[in-house]
Design a protein around this motif. Structure first.
Motif, PDB file in Angstrom:
ATOM      1  N   VAL A 130       0.855  -1.186   0.000  1.00  0.00           N
ATOM      2  CA  VAL A 130       0.000   0.000   0.000  1.00  0.00           C
ATOM      3  C   VAL A 130       0.893   1.239   0.000  1.00  0.00           C
ATOM      4  O   VAL A 130       1.885   1.303   0.735  1.00  0.00           O
ATOM      5  CB  VAL A 130      -0.934   0.035   1.228  1.00  0.00           C
ATOM      6  CG1 VAL A 130      -1.782   1.316   1.218  1.00  0.00           C
ATOM      7  CG2 VAL A 130      -1.835  -1.186   1.263  1.00  0.00           C
ATOM      8  N   ALA A 131       0.537   2.198  -0.830  1.00  0.00           N
ATOM      9  CA  ALA A 131       1.219   3.497  -0.828  1.00  0.00           C
ATOM     10  C   ALA A 131       0.157   4.586  -0.748  1.00  0.00           C
ATOM     11  O   ALA A 131      -0.903   4.485  -1.370  1.00  0.00           O
ATOM     12  CB  ALA A 131       2.063   3.671  -2.090  1.00  0.00           C
ATOM     13  N   ALA A 132       0.435   5.612   0.029  1.00  0.00           N
ATOM     14  CA  ALA A 132      -0.481   6.749   0.148  1.00  0.00           C
ATOM     15  C   ALA A 132       0.336   8.024   0.249  1.00  0.00           C
ATOM     16  O   ALA A 132       1.383   8.049   0.905  1.00  0.00           O
ATOM     17  CB  ALA A 132      -1.383   6.603   1.369  1.00  0.00           C
TER      18      ALA A 132
ATOM     19  N   ASP B 167       4.671  14.052   1.071  1.00  0.00           N
ATOM     20  CA  ASP B 167       4.848  13.186   2.239  1.00  0.00           C
ATOM     21  C   ASP B 167       4.022  11.935   2.009  1.00  0.00           C
ATOM     22  O   ASP B 167       2.804  12.017   1.788  1.00  0.00           O
ATOM     23  CB  ASP B 167       4.378  13.922   3.496  1.00  0.00           C
ATOM     24  CG  ASP B 167       4.570  13.114   4.763  1.00  0.00           C
ATOM     25  OD1 ASP B 167       5.536  12.317   4.830  1.00  0.00           O
ATOM     26  OD2 ASP B 167       3.769  13.279   5.705  1.00  0.00           O
ATOM     27  N   SER B 168       4.664  10.778   2.034  1.00  0.00           N
ATOM     28  CA  SER B 168       3.990   9.525   1.717  1.00  0.00           C
ATOM     29  C   SER B 168       4.311   8.460   2.750  1.00  0.00           C
ATOM     30  O   SER B 168       5.280   8.562   3.513  1.00  0.00           O
ATOM     31  CB  SER B 168       4.417   9.006   0.329  1.00  0.00           C
ATOM     32  OG  SER B 168       4.183   9.974  -0.677  1.00  0.00           O
ATOM     33  N   ILE B 169       3.488   7.433   2.758  1.00  0.00           N
ATOM     34  CA  ILE B 169       3.715   6.252   3.572  1.00  0.00           C
ATOM     35  C   ILE B 169       3.638   5.044   2.646  1.00  0.00           C
ATOM     36  O   ILE B 169       2.763   4.983   1.770  1.00  0.00           O
ATOM     37  CB  ILE B 169       2.698   6.164   4.736  1.00  0.00           C
ATOM     38  CG1 ILE B 169       3.055   5.032   5.698  1.00  0.00           C
ATOM     39  CG2 ILE B 169       1.272   6.040   4.228  1.00  0.00           C
ATOM     40  CD1 ILE B 169       2.224   5.082   6.980  1.00  0.00           C
ATOM     41  N   VAL B 170       4.567   4.127   2.794  1.00  0.00           N
ATOM     42  CA  VAL B 170       4.646   2.936   1.954  1.00  0.00           C
ATOM     43  C   VAL B 170       4.705   1.723   2.868  1.00  0.00           C
ATOM     44  O   VAL B 170       5.543   1.671   3.777  1.00  0.00           O
ATOM     45  CB  VAL B 170       5.890   2.959   1.046  1.00  0.00           C
ATOM     46  CG1 VAL B 170       5.877   1.770   0.099  1.00  0.00           C
ATOM     47  CG2 VAL B 170       5.960   4.261   0.265  1.00  0.00           C
ATOM     48  N   MET B 171       3.841   0.739   2.624  1.00  0.00           N
ATOM     49  CA  MET B 171       3.697  -0.386   3.537  1.00  0.00           C
ATOM     50  C   MET B 171       3.745  -1.715   2.793  1.00  0.00           C
ATOM     51  O   MET B 171       3.269  -1.809   1.661  1.00  0.00           O
ATOM     52  CB  MET B 171       2.356  -0.285   4.277  1.00  0.00           C
ATOM     53  CG  MET B 171       2.183   0.991   5.077  1.00  0.00           C
ATOM     54  SD  MET B 171       0.467   1.260   5.584  1.00  0.00           S
ATOM     55  CE  MET B 171      -0.149   2.183   4.186  1.00  0.00           C
TER      56      MET B 171
END
Length: 329
Positions: free
Chosen positions: A273-275, A297-301
């Motif tokens: 998941v990327a947001a 600014d992102s979060i990658v999981m």
């Protein structure tokens, strides 16, 4: 031999997709034009999505092909090489938030092995509870909001008055809000954006302990993918709006009474998941323009490793526009 699993390198490819969507949508922050913001996000996501090394099929998208010219359910995406995957996209989760310049709008994409994401069909809405890893075993969607607040409070070592619950601001939630407040919980009302709130519930220090209430089923699937990565959990039940929709769900083999857990919504064991933030919220900072370009600014999981990365990126917009043909300012 089985199908190849998604490669670990796909994570940073996916964040390029959400960065592009977020920067395109950010041009429309506060302009009161949610359709224009949504179209810009779709165009931005489209410009990069087909460069990703995968053979993807959109399971959660913008709708049926005749209603959504891009990123429709069943569309094939990716460059045609690499693993076969299910893809869930929300190019702009929070179109109204963006149009009004309000917090928590994000661009998000989730990828999992082919055939592992629930296709919601006619189920537009889902009742859901999302929490972080310490409270997964405490929630029970068949119990009352009072019970759930108390059980989550106990799991987190808090009193009910210290539990922060995010609820979509809808008339259908009036009784839910009254009951949560009567038990002492702090209720934070949001206009839209329950994927961001669900992820925030599983992130330490976000100020969110629970997401509660009825929201979109597609958002529930995307939330499940994200929570599978960060260790949180979700429970849901399909929420038909009328008897005709209830019959349609049953005809499609979907039981509105069945409690759906995280693994029912996304069965895959290799989920990415990327947001990327569009407007600043509890989870991510929004797009920021500078003289040199833009910052995101992102979060990658990733579920298999449990890795969660924060990605701060700096973009030279002239170079990016030359590649995609889009404007980002």
């Amino acid at each position: 031999m089985g199908r190849p699993a998604p490669d670990r390198n796909i994570a940073l490819e996916l964040v390029r997709v959400t960065e592009s969507a977020a920067m395109a949508a950010a041009r429309w922050i506060g302009r009161g034009e949610k359709e224009s913001a949504d179209q810009a996000a779709v165009d931005g996501m489209r410009s990069v999505l087909d460069t990703v090394r995968m053979r993807g099929v959109v399971v959660i998208g913008e709708g049926e092909k005749d209603k959504a010219p891009m990123l429709f359910n069943g569309e094939e995406v990716g460059n045609g090489e690499g693993p076969e995957v299910d893809v869930a996209v929300d190019p702009l989760e929070g179109t109204r938030l963006t149009a009004l310049g309000q917090p928590n709008a994000i661009a998000v994409i989730a990828v999992a092995e082919r055939g592992t994401m629930l296709f919601p069909g006619a189920a537009f809405y889902m009742e859901k509870i999302a929490v972080g890893p310490r409270a997964i075993d405490a929630i029970d969607i068949t119990r009352s909001p009072t019970d759930n607040v108390n059980r989550v409070a106990e799991a987190l070592g808090k009193t009910p008055r210290e539990v922060d619950v995010v609820v979509l601001e809808r008339d259908r939630h009036n009784d839910l809000i009254l009951e949560l407040r009567a038990e002492g919980a702090r209720v934070h009302l949001i206009r839209d954006g329950d994927v961001a709130a669900a992820i925030a519930a599983a992130r330490p220090g976000s100020g969110v302990d629970m997401l509660y209430g009825v929201g979109g089923t597609p958002e529930g699937v995307i939330s499940a993918a994200a929570l599978k990565c960060v260790g949180g959990g979700i429970q849901g039940r399909l929420w038909p709006r009328d008897e005709a929709e209830r019959v349609a769900l049953r005809d499609a083999g979907l039981d509105p009474e069945r409690v759906l857990h995280t693994n029912d919504l996304v069965k895959g064991e290799d989920v990415f998941v990327a947001a990327t933030g569009v407007t600043t919220g509890a989870l991510l900072r929004g797009v920021r323009y500078t003289d040199a370009g833009a910052e995101t600014d992102s979060i990658v999981m990733r579920s298999r490793s449990g890795t969660v990365r924060r990605v701060s990126a700096y973009h030279a917009l002239e170079k990016l526009s030359a590649i995609t043909g889009l404007e980002y300012r």
